[in-house]
Enzyme design. Structure first.
Site, PDB file in Angstrom:
ATOM      1  N   SER A 174       0.862  -1.198   0.000  1.00 16.35           N
ATOM      2  CA  SER A 174       0.000   0.000   0.000  1.00 16.35           C
ATOM      3  C   SER A 174       0.887   1.233   0.000  1.00 16.35           C
ATOM      4  O   SER A 174       2.019   1.198   0.517  1.00 16.35           O
ATOM      5  CB  SER A 174      -0.877   0.003   1.261  1.00 16.35           C
ATOM      6  OG  SER A 174      -1.403   1.293   1.499  1.00 16.35           O
ATOM      7  N   TYR A 221      -1.966  -0.703   9.924  1.00 18.74           N
ATOM      8  CA  TYR A 221      -2.046  -1.138   8.522  1.00 18.74           C
ATOM      9  C   TYR A 221      -0.785  -0.722   7.765  1.00 18.74           C
ATOM     10  O   TYR A 221      -0.144  -1.533   7.091  1.00 18.74           O
ATOM     11  CB  TYR A 221      -3.292  -0.543   7.883  1.00 18.74           C
ATOM     12  CG  TYR A 221      -3.500  -0.904   6.431  1.00 18.74           C
ATOM     13  CD1 TYR A 221      -3.925  -2.178   6.075  1.00 18.74           C
ATOM     14  CD2 TYR A 221      -3.276   0.037   5.425  1.00 18.74           C
ATOM     15  CE1 TYR A 221      -4.128  -2.499   4.738  1.00 18.74           C
ATOM     16  CE2 TYR A 221      -3.483  -0.286   4.093  1.00 18.74           C
ATOM     17  CZ  TYR A 221      -3.906  -1.554   3.746  1.00 18.74           C
ATOM     18  OH  TYR A 221      -4.103  -1.878   2.429  1.00 18.74           O
TER      19      TYR A 221
HETATM   20  N1  NAP Z   1      -8.604  -1.413  -1.893  1.00 20.80           N
HETATM   21  C1  NAP Z   1      -7.624  -0.551  -1.584  1.00 20.80           C
HETATM   22  O1  NAP Z   1      -7.853   0.692  -1.511  1.00 20.80           O
HETATM   23  C2  NAP Z   1      -6.213  -1.030  -1.377  1.00 20.80           C
HETATM   24  C3  NAP Z   1      -5.173  -0.094  -1.471  1.00 20.80           C
HETATM   25  C4  NAP Z   1      -3.864  -0.515  -1.262  1.00 20.80           C
HETATM   26  C5  NAP Z   1      -3.618  -1.843  -0.982  1.00 20.80           C
HETATM   27  N2  NAP Z   1      -4.648  -2.749  -0.894  1.00 20.80           N
HETATM   28  C6  NAP Z   1      -4.325  -4.138  -0.594  1.00 20.80           C
HETATM   29  O2  NAP Z   1      -4.732  -4.925  -1.689  1.00 20.80           O
HETATM   30  C7  NAP Z   1      -5.012  -6.247  -1.251  1.00 20.80           C
HETATM   31  C8  NAP Z   1      -6.355  -6.672  -1.791  1.00 20.80           C
HETATM   32  O3  NAP Z   1      -7.343  -5.829  -1.225  1.00 20.80           O
HETATM   33  P1  NAP Z   1      -8.744  -5.551  -1.940  1.00 20.80           P
HETATM   34  O4  NAP Z   1      -8.850  -4.110  -2.124  1.00 20.80           O
HETATM   35  O5  NAP Z   1      -8.896  -6.460  -3.093  1.00 20.80           O
HETATM   36  O6  NAP Z   1      -9.716  -5.939  -0.746  1.00 20.80           O
HETATM   37  P2  NAP Z   1     -11.015  -6.860  -0.683  1.00 20.80           P
HETATM   38  O7  NAP Z   1     -11.871  -6.629  -1.868  1.00 20.80           O
HETATM   39  O8  NAP Z   1     -11.546  -6.629   0.680  1.00 20.80           O
HETATM   40  O9  NAP Z   1     -10.410  -8.334  -0.802  1.00 20.80           O
HETATM   41  C9  NAP Z   1      -9.596  -8.835   0.211  1.00 20.80           C
HETATM   42  C10 NAP Z   1      -9.211 -10.245  -0.147  1.00 20.80           C
HETATM   43  O10 NAP Z   1      -8.405 -10.758   0.909  1.00 20.80           O
HETATM   44  C11 NAP Z   1      -8.995 -11.972   1.365  1.00 20.80           C
HETATM   45  N3  NAP Z   1      -8.795 -12.121   2.805  1.00 20.80           N
HETATM   46  C12 NAP Z   1      -9.051 -11.222   3.775  1.00 20.80           C
HETATM   47  N4  NAP Z   1      -8.793 -11.759   4.977  1.00 20.80           N
HETATM   48  C13 NAP Z   1      -8.353 -13.026   4.746  1.00 20.80           C
HETATM   49  C14 NAP Z   1      -7.940 -14.069   5.587  1.00 20.80           C
HETATM   50  N5  NAP Z   1      -7.902 -13.958   6.936  1.00 20.80           N
HETATM   51  N6  NAP Z   1      -7.583 -15.243   5.019  1.00 20.80           N
HETATM   52  C15 NAP Z   1      -7.622 -15.386   3.683  1.00 20.80           C
HETATM   53  N7  NAP Z   1      -7.994 -14.433   2.842  1.00 20.80           N
HETATM   54  C16 NAP Z   1      -8.374 -13.251   3.371  1.00 20.80           C
HETATM   55  C17 NAP Z   1     -10.470 -11.846   1.021  1.00 20.80           C
HETATM   56  O11 NAP Z   1     -11.037 -13.124   0.843  1.00 20.80           O
HETATM   57  P3  NAP Z   1     -12.151 -13.817   1.762  1.00 20.80           P
HETATM   58  O12 NAP Z   1     -12.953 -12.739   2.425  1.00 20.80           O
HETATM   59  O13 NAP Z   1     -12.905 -14.642   0.782  1.00 20.80           O
HETATM   60  O14 NAP Z   1     -11.366 -14.636   2.721  1.00 20.80           O
HETATM   61  C18 NAP Z   1     -10.417 -11.134  -0.306  1.00 20.80           C
HETATM   62  O15 NAP Z   1     -10.206 -12.044  -1.361  1.00 20.80           O
HETATM   63  C19 NAP Z   1      -4.952  -6.206   0.271  1.00 20.80           C
HETATM   64  O16 NAP Z   1      -3.713  -6.717   0.703  1.00 20.80           O
HETATM   65  C20 NAP Z   1      -5.050  -4.728   0.592  1.00 20.80           C
HETATM   66  O17 NAP Z   1      -4.447  -4.416   1.813  1.00 20.80           O
HETATM   67  C21 NAP Z   1      -5.942  -2.362  -1.096  1.00 20.80           C
END
Ligand code: NAP
Length: 247
Positions: A147, A160
């Protein structure tokens, strides 16, 4: 038995960025192992991507549980015998100010965002090295979704951001140990991406102003195509506008 088709293991593949990356890799012909906690969602993604003509394996796992994480690596190795791209997208975020920050939230974020990637990289590195010998031009890749808060802190996101900074450091360390063997790691560091995770910000940032999951997926695909001579340790991706380094 080692196959000849390229394969990727994608965590967080049930939705959001991980799902978009899985789709982009499938479009490029990668066979996939898809992981998250939600078996039904994973099966739906697997069915959808299977229609692109690739093989998909589903490996449900809680990234906060060590045995689960190790099982995902085992499932992938047993299914394919090679690993061209390890994509670490599973992650959690929890916003609260310092001064009574609940420690269990800190522990959860470090377990899912750092400890699980550490375990998976450790468990997969031999296979990534072996596969790099089969892919002399590109070698093999690790793409971890960190991030922009890893280097540009935001109020409320201390735990975070610290977990994501640790993920950047982990990728840097992997490169010192494995890039000479053809395994290169990149921590991709986006600002807000329009997914479930950023929905809590919709009152302040419109989803249409956020980075798209497809943008991140495109970058991951590009990383898989770079030669083994190039290492991209971390890659910031910020939103258009006047506050570039704000998440
Ligand atoms: N969205 C943003 O603004 C943003 C910005 C910078 C970085 N990121 C990073 O990008 C990555 C993906 O995020 P996203 O935006 O795609 O979020 P998201 O839509 O909330 O998806 C999160 C994913 O992580 C999985 N997950 C969460 N907790 C888990 C656990 N305990 N065990 C296994 N799987 C788990 C969820 O799957 P299940 O719920 O099916 O387990 C889901 O597939 C993350 O690492 C996040 O920190 C996001």
């Amino acid at each position: 038995m080692t196959g000849t088709r390229r394969t990727a293991l994608v965590t967080g593949a049930s939705r959001g960025i991980g799902r978009a990356i899985a789709r982009r890799l499938a479009e490029d012909g990668y066979d996939l192992t898809l992981s998250s906690r939600d078996t039904d969602a994973l099966r739906a993604v697997a069915k959808e991507l299977g229609q692109l003509g690739v093989r998909t394996e589903v490996a449900p796992a809680d990234m906060a549980a060590e045995d689960d994480v190790r099982r995902v690596a085992d499932v992938h190795r047993a299914a394919y015998g090679r690993l061209d791209a390890l994509v670490l997208s599973a992650g959690v975020g929890s916003s609260a100010p310092l001064g009574g920050y609940p420690l269990r939230r800190f522990d959860k974020q470090f377990a899912v965002n750092v400890r699980a990637p550490f375990i998976l990289i450790d468990a997969c590195l031999d296979l990534l090295r072996e596969t790099a010998e089969l892919a002399p031009e590109t070698g093999t890749k690790i793409a971890a979704i960190s991030s922009v808060t890893a280097s540009a802190p935001e109020p409320g996101l201390s735990a975070y951001g610290a977990s994501k900074a640790a993920l950047v450091a982990l990728c840097e360390a992997v490169n010192t140990e494995a890039s000479a063997d053809g395994v290169a790691a990149t921590a991709i560091c986006p600002g807000y991406v329009d997914t479930d995770m950023s929905a809590w910000m919709h009152d302040r940032i419109a989803p249409t102003e956020m980075i798209t999951s497809e943008d991140i997926a495109e970058l991951v695909l590009a990383l898989t195509r770079t030669s083994r001579r190039a290492v991209v340790p971390h890659l910031p991706v910020v939103r258009a506008g006047s506050e570039l380094w704000r998440a």
